[in-house]
Write a protein that holds these residues in place. Structure first.
Motif, PDB file in Angstrom:
ATOM      1  N   ASP A   3      77.012  69.726   3.865  1.00  0.00           N
ATOM      2  CA  ASP A   3      77.756  70.973   3.707  1.00  0.00           C
ATOM      3  C   ASP A   3      78.373  71.399   5.021  1.00  0.00           C
ATOM      4  OD1 ASP A   3      75.293  71.249   1.660  1.00  0.00           O
ATOM      5  OD2 ASP A   3      77.103  72.205   0.895  1.00  0.00           O
ATOM      6  N   VAL A   5      79.987  74.759   6.696  1.00  0.00           N
ATOM      7  CA  VAL A   5      80.156  76.192   6.540  1.00  0.00           C
ATOM      8  C   VAL A   5      81.238  76.648   7.519  1.00  0.00           C
ATOM      9  CG1 VAL A   5      79.026  78.415   6.825  1.00  0.00           C
ATOM     10  CG2 VAL A   5      77.769  76.510   5.810  1.00  0.00           C
ATOM     11  N   PHE A  10      80.950  82.143   6.547  1.00  0.00           N
ATOM     12  CA  PHE A  10      79.781  82.759   7.189  1.00  0.00           C
ATOM     13  C   PHE A  10      79.982  84.263   7.335  1.00  0.00           C
ATOM     14  CE2 PHE A  10      77.539  83.945  11.200  1.00  0.00           C
ATOM     15  CZ  PHE A  10      76.244  83.729  10.777  1.00  0.00           C
TER      16      PHE A  10
ATOM     17  N   ASP B  45      79.337  83.089  15.030  1.00  0.00           N
ATOM     18  CA  ASP B  45      79.960  82.277  13.973  1.00  0.00           C
ATOM     19  C   ASP B  45      80.513  80.959  14.553  1.00  0.00           C
ATOM     20  OD1 ASP B  45      82.213  83.169  15.280  1.00  0.00           O
ATOM     21  OD2 ASP B  45      82.981  84.352  13.610  1.00  0.00           O
ATOM     22  N   PRO B  47      78.731  77.913  16.475  1.00  0.00           N
ATOM     23  CA  PRO B  47      78.753  77.618  15.053  1.00  0.00           C
ATOM     24  C   PRO B  47      77.981  78.696  14.290  1.00  0.00           C
ATOM     25  CG  PRO B  47      76.982  76.369  16.100  1.00  0.00           C
ATOM     26  CD  PRO B  47      77.666  77.156  17.192  1.00  0.00           C
ATOM     27  N   PRO B  48      78.237  78.823  12.967  1.00  0.00           N
ATOM     28  CA  PRO B  48      77.544  79.849  12.180  1.00  0.00           C
ATOM     29  C   PRO B  48      76.029  79.778  12.394  1.00  0.00           C
ATOM     30  CG  PRO B  48      79.296  78.899  10.881  1.00  0.00           C
ATOM     31  CD  PRO B  48      79.218  78.087  12.153  1.00  0.00           C
ATOM     32  N   THR B  49      75.486  80.866  12.950  1.00  0.00           N
ATOM     33  CA  THR B  49      74.092  80.870  13.392  1.00  0.00           C
ATOM     34  C   THR B  49      73.483  82.240  13.146  1.00  0.00           C
ATOM     35  OG1 THR B  49      74.669  79.319  15.176  1.00  0.00           O
ATOM     36  CG2 THR B  49      72.590  80.504  15.411  1.00  0.00           C
ATOM     37  N   LEU B  50      72.237  82.255  12.690  1.00  0.00           N
ATOM     38  CA  LEU B  50      71.497  83.500  12.528  1.00  0.00           C
ATOM     39  C   LEU B  50      70.130  83.328  13.156  1.00  0.00           C
ATOM     40  CD1 LEU B  50      69.251  82.802  10.225  1.00  0.00           C
ATOM     41  CD2 LEU B  50      71.074  83.281   8.637  1.00  0.00           C
ATOM     42  N   ARG B  69      63.680  73.301   9.374  1.00  0.00           N
ATOM     43  CA  ARG B  69      64.727  73.908   8.561  1.00  0.00           C
ATOM     44  C   ARG B  69      64.140  75.084   7.799  1.00  0.00           C
ATOM     45  NH1 ARG B  69      64.679  68.417   5.393  1.00  0.00           N
ATOM     46  NH2 ARG B  69      63.249  68.869   3.689  1.00  0.00           N
ATOM     47  N   PHE B 119      71.200  81.678   3.045  1.00  0.00           N
ATOM     48  CA  PHE B 119      71.687  80.941   4.225  1.00  0.00           C
ATOM     49  C   PHE B 119      70.725  79.773   4.460  1.00  0.00           C
ATOM     50  CE2 PHE B 119      72.974  85.381   5.136  1.00  0.00           C
ATOM     51  CZ  PHE B 119      74.311  85.228   5.478  1.00  0.00           C
ATOM     52  N   ARG B 122      69.416  74.768   9.608  1.00  0.00           N
ATOM     53  CA  ARG B 122      68.723  73.795  10.432  1.00  0.00           C
ATOM     54  C   ARG B 122      68.127  74.576  11.603  1.00  0.00           C
ATOM     55  NH1 ARG B 122      69.451  71.290  15.153  1.00  0.00           N
ATOM     56  NH2 ARG B 122      71.360  72.384  15.691  1.00  0.00           N
ATOM     57  N   ILE B 136      65.948  80.370  15.511  1.00  0.00           N
ATOM     58  CA  ILE B 136      67.410  80.363  15.553  1.00  0.00           C
ATOM     59  C   ILE B 136      67.884  79.229  14.662  1.00  0.00           C
ATOM     60  CG2 ILE B 136      69.435  80.113  17.050  1.00  0.00           C
ATOM     61  CD1 ILE B 136      67.654  81.244  19.337  1.00  0.00           C
ATOM     62  N   VAL B 139      73.578  77.476  10.307  1.00  0.00           N
ATOM     63  CA  VAL B 139      73.752  77.549   8.860  1.00  0.00           C
ATOM     64  C   VAL B 139      74.477  76.299   8.368  1.00  0.00           C
ATOM     65  CG1 VAL B 139      74.687  78.913   6.965  1.00  0.00           C
ATOM     66  CG2 VAL B 139      73.801  80.058   9.013  1.00  0.00           C
ATOM     67  N   VAL B 140      73.835  75.575   7.447  1.00  0.00           N
ATOM     68  CA  VAL B 140      74.424  74.336   6.929  1.00  0.00           C
ATOM     69  C   VAL B 140      74.947  74.501   5.505  1.00  0.00           C
ATOM     70  CG1 VAL B 140      73.025  72.864   8.431  1.00  0.00           C
ATOM     71  CG2 VAL B 140      72.148  73.475   6.159  1.00  0.00           C
ATOM     72  N   ALA B 141      74.523  75.555   4.818  1.00  0.00           N
ATOM     73  CA  ALA B 141      75.028  75.821   3.466  1.00  0.00           C
ATOM     74  C   ALA B 141      74.802  77.288   3.136  1.00  0.00           C
ATOM     75  CB  ALA B 141      74.332  74.934   2.446  1.00  0.00           C
ATOM     76  N   ILE B 142      75.684  77.813   2.298  1.00  0.00           N
ATOM     77  CA  ILE B 142      75.601  79.221   1.881  1.00  0.00           C
ATOM     78  C   ILE B 142      75.738  79.301   0.375  1.00  0.00           C
ATOM     79  CG2 ILE B 142      76.890  81.411   1.866  1.00  0.00           C
ATOM     80  CD1 ILE B 142      77.580  80.923   4.803  1.00  0.00           C
TER      81      ILE B 142
END
Lengths: 170, 170
Positions: A3, A5, A10, B45, B47-50, B69, B119, B122, B136, B139-142
């Motif tokens: 995937d 994103v 996001f 964003d 890379p998309p990260t939370l 993960r 979310f 990885r 941390i 995000v690999v898929a939403i």
């Protein structure tokens, strides 16, 4: 992991996650700074610690890192304009601060009068991840208001936190 | 810095900061885990990260760190019981999962059916601060639901995010 994103996906997804609205201030030898932040959360209570994410491309980054302290002010519904000013609507720092009333904290930071909570912090660590610094702060002082309706950011709108009984989920 | 902030004062103040309610899951070679978290926010964003904070004393810590993960599932008002189970009301992991419906993600994690957003991440880094790990995640898929009323935690209560017009701050 096949995937991919996108930034847009996001952002759209994050818009559906409610968050508090805060203004993060600093004041010290490097000068005065302040920005609106919705990416903030508690980390641990041993020792009392929180974090807030700050765009590392901001011209204010050096001010925050050099002062090594910041104050997280959690906004009420009365502070919606202030949130806009500190989010960039007012470019000038003096104009941003002129939109609120401030209290000098023992640390040197300024806390927002009328905020739901002010967490005055010593910068324990700044951890750069992608474009943002995660500012980890040890809380050295708290100002707490018992009343007031917190401001909430959700679906790219400012909302009041509901305190009426019908909103409480049974 | 002469102020001393107690754990109790910090907790009381953090209770006045609204937060989303999430269930964080993992599934992989180390087994299945899941816990309720309100300390979660966006980082960048690119890379998309939370990030999400997890008590390092939890018996599940090893499972999350070894699987590398996790999936952050943002709850709706329909998931209040689920939040309670994953917060510890159900000690057994099978009982926790039995309280929800799950979708297998390509990563191997399970995402909550009906969540506002899922979310899938990885684990990029686990940063220990005091008693908690800051997980941390890239995000690999939403999975995104366009409707649904998010669950909100404020003043130690579960609330619905208001979507009615009167709550929007003009």
């Amino acid at each position: 992991m096949t995937d991919i994103v996108s930034k847009a996906d996001f952002r759209d997804a994050m818009a559906r996650v409610c968050s508090p609205v805060t203004v993060v201030t600093t004041n010290g030898s490097a000068g005065r700074g302040g920005f609106t932040a919705t990416a903030m959360c508690s980390v641990t209570d041993e020792p009392p610690t929180l974090l807030v994410c700050m765009n590392s491309r901001s011209a204010q980054t050096g001010i925050f890192l050099e002062n090594e302290r910041f104050c997280v002010n959690v906004l009420t519904g009365e502070h919606k304009d202030l949130a806009g000013f500190f989010a960039g609507r007012a470019a000038d720092m003096a104009a941003r601060y002129a939109a609120g009333e401030w209290i000098d904290m023992p640390s040197g930071n300024q806390a927002l009068s009328g905020a739901i909570v002010c967490f005055d912090c010593r910068l324990a660590e700044a951890r750069l991840v992608g474009t943002h610094n995660i500012l980890i702060g040890e809380v050295v002082a708290i100002r707490l208001r018992k009343d007031g309706r917190a401001l909430l950011y959700f679906d790219r709108n400012y909302l009041h936190v509901p305190t009426q009984a019908p909103s409480i989920v049974k």
